[in-house]
Design a protein around this motif. Structure first.
Motif, PDB file in Angstrom:
ATOM      1  N   GLU A  91      19.027 -23.269   4.289  1.00 35.14           N
ATOM      2  CA  GLU A  91      17.891 -22.451   3.448  1.00 35.14           C
ATOM      3  C   GLU A  91      17.115 -22.203   4.005  1.00 35.14           C
ATOM      4  O   GLU A  91      16.204 -21.545   4.120  1.00 35.14           O
ATOM      5  CB  GLU A  91      18.147 -23.247   2.269  1.00 35.14           C
ATOM      6  N   GLU A  92      16.632 -23.284   4.550  1.00 36.99           N
ATOM      7  CA  GLU A  92      15.379 -23.377   5.392  1.00 36.99           C
ATOM      8  C   GLU A  92      15.354 -22.600   6.513  1.00 36.99           C
ATOM      9  O   GLU A  92      14.483 -22.024   7.542  1.00 36.99           O
ATOM     10  CB  GLU A  92      14.790 -25.356   6.205  1.00 36.99           C
ATOM     11  N   LYS A  93      16.666 -22.415   7.812  1.00 37.95           N
ATOM     12  CA  LYS A  93      16.672 -22.026   9.020  1.00 37.95           C
ATOM     13  C   LYS A  93      17.940 -20.960   8.372  1.00 37.95           C
ATOM     14  O   LYS A  93      18.713 -20.954   8.732  1.00 37.95           O
ATOM     15  CB  LYS A  93      16.542 -22.815   9.504  1.00 37.95           C
ATOM     16  N   PRO A  94      18.105 -19.615   7.656  1.00 36.67           N
ATOM     17  CA  PRO A  94      19.120 -19.076   7.203  1.00 36.67           C
ATOM     18  C   PRO A  94      18.845 -18.072   8.444  1.00 36.67           C
ATOM     19  O   PRO A  94      20.804 -17.360   7.984  1.00 36.67           O
ATOM     20  CB  PRO A  94      18.341 -17.857   6.684  1.00 36.67           C
ATOM     21  N   TYR A  95      19.080 -17.928   9.479  1.00 38.89           N
ATOM     22  CA  TYR A  95      19.437 -17.055  11.212  1.00 38.89           C
ATOM     23  C   TYR A  95      20.449 -18.247  11.578  1.00 38.89           C
ATOM     24  O   TYR A  95      20.063 -17.528  12.769  1.00 38.89           O
ATOM     25  CB  TYR A  95      18.154 -16.488  11.939  1.00 38.89           C
ATOM     26  N   ASP A  96      20.509 -19.767  11.362  1.00 37.17           N
ATOM     27  CA  ASP A  96      20.998 -20.370  12.486  1.00 37.17           C
ATOM     28  C   ASP A  96      22.679 -21.006  11.813  1.00 37.17           C
ATOM     29  O   ASP A  96      23.237 -21.382  11.691  1.00 37.17           O
ATOM     30  CB  ASP A  96      20.041 -21.732  12.219  1.00 37.17           C
ATOM     31  N   ALA A  97      22.874 -19.974  12.641  1.00 36.14           N
ATOM     32  CA  ALA A  97      24.510 -19.282  13.053  1.00 36.14           C
ATOM     33  C   ALA A  97      25.502 -20.226  13.249  1.00 36.14           C
ATOM     34  O   ALA A  97      26.526 -21.114  12.553  1.00 36.14           O
ATOM     35  CB  ALA A  97      24.480 -18.258  13.693  1.00 36.14           C
ATOM     36  N   MET A  98      24.954 -21.294  13.972  1.00 35.19           N
ATOM     37  CA  MET A  98      25.570 -22.309  14.515  1.00 35.19           C
ATOM     38  C   MET A  98      25.665 -23.512  12.875  1.00 35.19           C
ATOM     39  O   MET A  98      26.308 -23.953  12.875  1.00 35.19           O
ATOM     40  CB  MET A  98      25.245 -23.686  15.213  1.00 35.19           C
ATOM     41  N   ALA A  99      24.377 -23.769  12.418  1.00 37.93           N
ATOM     42  CA  ALA A  99      24.322 -25.165  10.857  1.00 37.93           C
ATOM     43  C   ALA A  99      25.361 -23.743  10.039  1.00 37.93           C
ATOM     44  O   ALA A  99      25.706 -24.656   9.394  1.00 37.93           O
ATOM     45  CB  ALA A  99      23.040 -25.297  10.895  1.00 37.93           C
ATOM     46  N   ILE A 100      25.347 -22.486  10.036  1.00 37.16           N
ATOM     47  CA  ILE A 100      25.819 -21.893   8.909  1.00 37.16           C
ATOM     48  C   ILE A 100      27.292 -22.187   9.395  1.00 37.16           C
ATOM     49  O   ILE A 100      28.117 -22.388   7.764  1.00 37.16           O
ATOM     50  CB  ILE A 100      25.372 -20.519   8.182  1.00 37.16           C
ATOM     51  N   LEU A 101      27.566 -22.501  10.033  1.00 34.12           N
ATOM     52  CA  LEU A 101      29.216 -22.524  10.490  1.00 34.12           C
ATOM     53  C   LEU A 101      29.494 -23.533  10.537  1.00 34.12           C
ATOM     54  O   LEU A 101      30.714 -23.534   9.726  1.00 34.12           O
ATOM     55  CB  LEU A 101      29.239 -21.943  12.424  1.00 34.12           C
ATOM     56  N   VAL A 102      28.946 -24.450  10.682  1.00 37.01           N
ATOM     57  CA  VAL A 102      29.028 -25.941  10.352  1.00 37.01           C
ATOM     58  C   VAL A 102      29.666 -26.456   8.620  1.00 37.01           C
ATOM     59  O   VAL A 102      29.841 -27.099   7.932  1.00 37.01           O
ATOM     60  CB  VAL A 102      28.229 -26.688  10.880  1.00 37.01           C
ATOM     61  N   LEU A 103      28.183 -25.430   8.111  1.00 35.75           N
ATOM     62  CA  LEU A 103      28.127 -26.013   6.538  1.00 35.75           C
ATOM     63  C   LEU A 103      29.835 -25.227   6.284  1.00 35.75           C
ATOM     64  O   LEU A 103      30.683 -25.793   5.332  1.00 35.75           O
ATOM     65  CB  LEU A 103      27.174 -25.002   6.477  1.00 35.75           C
ATOM     66  N   GLY A 104      29.982 -24.214   6.602  1.00 38.96           N
ATOM     67  CA  GLY A 104      31.439 -23.202   6.065  1.00 38.96           C
ATOM     68  C   GLY A 104      32.664 -23.880   7.044  1.00 38.96           C
ATOM     69  O   GLY A 104      33.467 -24.521   5.369  1.00 38.96           O
ATOM     70  N   TYR A 105      33.115 -24.494   7.163  1.00 38.38           N
ATOM     71  CA  TYR A 105      33.397 -25.265   7.667  1.00 38.38           C
ATOM     72  C   TYR A 105      33.673 -26.747   7.020  1.00 38.38           C
ATOM     73  O   TYR A 105      34.971 -27.276   6.602  1.00 38.38           O
ATOM     74  CB  TYR A 105      33.934 -26.189   9.165  1.00 38.38           C
ATOM     75  N   ASN A 106      32.636 -26.838   6.624  1.00 36.87           N
ATOM     76  CA  ASN A 106      32.883 -28.256   5.917  1.00 36.87           C
ATOM     77  C   ASN A 106      33.204 -27.575   3.768  1.00 36.87           C
ATOM     78  O   ASN A 106      33.651 -28.624   3.205  1.00 36.87           O
ATOM     79  CB  ASN A 106      31.491 -29.146   5.908  1.00 36.87           C
ATOM     80  N   GLU A 117      33.958 -19.097   2.499  1.00 36.19           N
ATOM     81  CA  GLU A 117      34.563 -17.378   2.789  1.00 36.19           C
ATOM     82  C   GLU A 117      32.628 -17.408   3.269  1.00 36.19           C
ATOM     83  O   GLU A 117      32.161 -15.782   3.409  1.00 36.19           O
ATOM     84  CB  GLU A 117      34.589 -16.737   1.881  1.00 36.19           C
ATOM     85  N   ALA A 118      31.549 -17.526   2.312  1.00 41.79           N
ATOM     86  CA  ALA A 118      30.461 -16.971   1.785  1.00 41.79           C
ATOM     87  C   ALA A 118      29.489 -17.005   3.365  1.00 41.79           C
ATOM     88  O   ALA A 118      29.093 -15.932   3.996  1.00 41.79           O
ATOM     89  CB  ALA A 118      29.506 -17.177   0.885  1.00 41.79           C
ATOM     90  N   SER A 119      29.185 -18.630   3.424  1.00 46.11           N
ATOM     91  CA  SER A 119      29.006 -19.032   4.892  1.00 46.11           C
ATOM     92  C   SER A 119      29.711 -18.021   5.733  1.00 46.11           C
ATOM     93  O   SER A 119      28.845 -18.090   6.837  1.00 46.11           O
ATOM     94  CB  SER A 119      29.329 -20.243   5.152  1.00 46.11           C
ATOM     95  N   PHE A 120      30.856 -17.851   6.131  1.00 51.08           N
ATOM     96  CA  PHE A 120      31.936 -17.303   7.245  1.00 51.08           C
ATOM     97  C   PHE A 120      31.048 -16.109   7.674  1.00 51.08           C
ATOM     98  O   PHE A 120      31.274 -15.825   8.833  1.00 51.08           O
ATOM     99  CB  PHE A 120      33.112 -17.558   6.996  1.00 51.08           C
ATOM    100  N   ARG A 121      30.752 -15.331   6.479  1.00 52.40           N
ATOM    101  CA  ARG A 121      30.245 -13.766   6.424  1.00 52.40           C
ATOM    102  C   ARG A 121      28.928 -13.705   7.032  1.00 52.40           C
ATOM    103  O   ARG A 121      28.683 -13.091   7.657  1.00 52.40           O
ATOM    104  CB  ARG A 121      30.282 -13.413   5.213  1.00 52.40           C
TER     105      ARG A 121
END
Length: 159
Positions: A91-106, A117-121
């Protein structure tokens, strides 16, 4: 050894053990995923994203793995705390694709399919070249294959 340390919530030790195993077997995708889980637990989201991506490069079929990784933890509440920390970071770094990928994976591996699905999109919005996000998103969209059921025992008595 890595699995033992992980269950004991000794994530840095688990990461070290998995890293040693990965050095010995660099093409084993499951070791990359195990190491990704351990480094996620230590808060190293970028290395975790790299490892997830590398695991999927080595074995794209692993994107379809459907398990509940919370069961790997000695204490599920610890996983939930780690996820809350990662969610706040994203939420603090909404353009950090790598962190969002890890979020989606988990999210995918903790029965949060819609959130995953929202995270991967979101990853694909930021980084349209992310093969890992594309593979994981595709795995979520694929119909679940149920294991074949064994026929019920017959009630007919044989004499």
């Amino acid at each position: 050894l890595g699995d033992f340390y992980f269950r004991e919530n000794r994530f840095a030790d688990a990461a070290d053990a998995y890293a040693r195993a990965r050095t010995a077997m660099p093409t084993d995708a499951t070791l990359h995923f195990a190491l990704a889980d351990a480094v996620f637990a230590t808060g190293d989201y970028h290395f975790a994203a790299y490892l997830i991506t590398e695991a999927l490069r080595l074995d794209p079929a692993m994107a379809a793995v459907d398990t509940d990784k919370r069961l790997l933890y000695g204490d599920v509440k610890l996983f939930e705390q780690q996820m809350a920390t990662l969610q706040k970071y994203c939420e603090e770094k909404p353009y950090d694709a790598m962190a969002i990928l890890v979020l989606g994976y988990n999210q995918k591996l903790s029965t949060q399919r819609q959130a995953a699905e929202a995270s991967f999109r979101r990853v694909l919005e930021i980084d349209p070249q992310s093969d890992a996000a594309r593979l994981l998103l595709g795995a979520l969209a694929a119909p679940k294959v149920e294991p074949a059921k064994k026929p019920a025992p017959s009630s007919v008595e044989i004499k």
